[in-house]
Design an enzyme around this catalytic site. Sequence first.
Site, short mmCIF file in Angstrom:
data_model
loop_
_atom_site.label_atom_id
_atom_site.label_comp_id
_atom_site.label_asym_id
_atom_site.label_seq_id
_atom_site.Cartn_x
_atom_site.Cartn_y
_atom_site.Cartn_z
N LYS A 38 36.42 14.55 -4.71
CA LYS A 38 35.05 14.32 -4.56
C LYS A 38 34.53 14.86 -3.53
CE LYS A 38 35.93 10.17 -7.48
NZ LYS A 38 37.16 9.55 -7.23
N ARG B 268 42.42 17.69 -7.35
CA ARG B 268 42.61 16.07 -7.80
C ARG B 268 43.57 15.38 -7.42
NH1 ARG B 268 38.43 16.38 -11.87
NH2 ARG B 268 38.81 14.15 -12.26
N TYR C 115 60.97 19.99 -7.90
CA TYR C 115 60.87 18.57 -7.58
C TYR C 115 61.25 17.94 -6.47
CZ TYR C 115 60.76 16.02 -12.11
OH TYR C 115 60.03 15.35 -13.24
N GLU D 90 61.48 14.31 -5.12
CA GLU D 90 61.32 12.93 -4.79
C GLU D 90 61.86 12.58 -3.36
OE1 GLU D 90 62.85 14.49 -7.57
OE2 GLU D 90 62.43 13.14 -9.38
N THR E 215 40.24 9.44 -2.96
CA THR E 215 40.60 10.60 -3.80
C THR E 215 40.24 11.87 -2.77
OG1 THR E 215 38.40 10.45 -4.79
CG2 THR E 215 40.47 9.55 -6.20
N ASP F 144 38.51 1.20 -0.65
CA ASP F 144 38.48 2.50 -1.55
C ASP F 144 37.40 3.62 -1.12
OD1 ASP F 144 38.16 4.29 -3.66
OD2 ASP F 144 38.83 2.88 -5.13
N1 DSN Z 1 35.73 9.05 -12.60
C1 DSN Z 1 35.30 8.76 -11.12
C2 DSN Z 1 33.87 8.53 -10.92
O1 DSN Z 1 33.31 9.56 -11.32
O2 DSN Z 1 33.33 8.14 -10.14
C3 DSN Z 1 35.94 7.36 -10.70
O3 DSN Z 1 37.21 7.17 -11.04
#
Ligand code: DSN
Length: 414
Positions: free
Chosen positions: A226, A232, A52, A54, A223, A197
Site C-alpha cells: 500500500k 503484494r 522452495y 520452508e 502489508t 495493523d
Molecule cells: N483490500 C484492502 C483495502 O483496500 O484496504 C484491505 O485488505
Amino acid sequence: MFDSIKAQDMEIYNAIVAECHRQRDGIELIPSENYVSAAILEANGSILTNKYSEGYPRKRYYGGQQNIDTIEEIAIARAKELFGCEYVNVQPYSGSPANMAVYFALLNFGDKVMGLKLDHGGHITHGLPISFSGKAYEWVPYLVEENGFIDMDKVEETALREKPKMIVAGFSAYPRNMDWKRFADICKKIGAYSFADISHVGGLIAAGVIESPVPYFDVVMTTTHKTLRGPRSAIIMAKEEHGKAIDRAVFPGLQGGPHDQITASKAICFEEALRPEFKQYGEQVITNAKALAEVLLRYDYNLVSGGTDNHLILVDLTNKGISGKQAQDSLDRAEITLNKNTVPYEKRSPMDPSGIRLGSPAVTTRGFKEKEMQMVGEWMHRVLSDIDNEEVQHQVAAEVKELCQHFPVAGTRV
Ligand code: DSN
C-alpha cells in the site's frame, strides 16, 4: 515487453496489455493501491519463483538455499532498520494471513479480542463474523463516534469492562491518526496484547511522517503493497519475546514455503523506503490527500471526520442523493478509479453503500502534486454532479488521459 506471453497465450497477453493501458491512462485513487518500481517488478517476475525454502535462514528443510538465505537475511535487516523493530518475520503471504498468524501465535481459539468494527473503518480480519477471525475468536468491537473520530475514553471503558486478551489498533478506512500510545497504555492496564495493523499507513510510518506504534506495541503488522509501495505481501514485527511464537505460527503453523521472489521484492522495497526521497514521498502523499479533501469540501461533500490526517478520504454521499456504487461506476467510466465503501452507522448495504473511499498514494508515486489533485477534485465533482451523463464521463476520461501522459507509470509502456 511480454514477448514470451504474446507468443504463447494471446488471451492473457491482451488482458495484461489492456491493464497496462488502464493503469497508464487513468487516475488511481484506491488508497490501498500503488505503483511499484521497475526493480520491484523485475524481482517479482524472477526465477526466484522456482524455489522452495520452508523454514528460516540457516534452518531450512530443503537444499540449495544459499541465495535464498542471503535474500531473506537482507530483507530482515532492512525491515529492522526501516521500522526500528526488534524482531521481524518477512514470510507472510499477505495482510490477512499475517493477521491470522498473529492471532494463532498469541491467542487460543475463543479468546476475547477488541477491534474497530468493519463499517466504522476496521478490516474483515478484525472480527467480521463471517471471516475466520470472527469465527475463531470472540470479538468486542469499538466504534467511531458520530463525528467520525474514535473516542479513546470509550475504548478504555470497554476494555476495562470486557478485559480482552488482545486489542487490535488498525484500520482500512479511518482517515485520522490513531493514538498508538493510548492504545498500548490501555493494553498494559488490563494485561492484554497490543497489536497494531498499520497496513494502510505502513509507508507513512516508514517515511517518518506519522507516528509509529513500534516502540509501544507487542506486535505490529503491515502489508507491503500500500503506502509502502512494495510487492503484494506483509511482514510481522514484534518485541523479541514474541518472535519464536510468531515464527512458529507463520511456518509451519499456517504457511508452507515462502514466496522467495516476493521476499526479494520486499528487500528492494525496504531499501527504496530507506532513501531520503521516500520521506518526501510520504510528506507529499499527505499534502495531496489534504489538497483533494479541500476541493471536495468546497463542493459540500461530506467527509467522514471532516477531513484527513493521512492518505485516505472517506466520503458520505448521502447529502448528494447518490450511492457509493453509482459514484464508483460513473467515475470508472471517466477513468477515475476508487472504491465504494460503507460509512460509519451505514444504513445501506456493503454492495451498494453510502460512501466512497479514495486516497493519494498511487497518484503521488506518479508525480501528482497539489495542482493535479485540484484537477482531480474538479473532475470528480463534474462527474458526480451529473451522475448519468455519459458525455461528461467521456470528456473527463479524455482530459484525464491527456494529463496522465505527463506522469509515467513503471512497467506500463507496451
Ligand atoms: N483490500 C484492502 C483495502 O483496500 O484496504 C484491505 O485488505
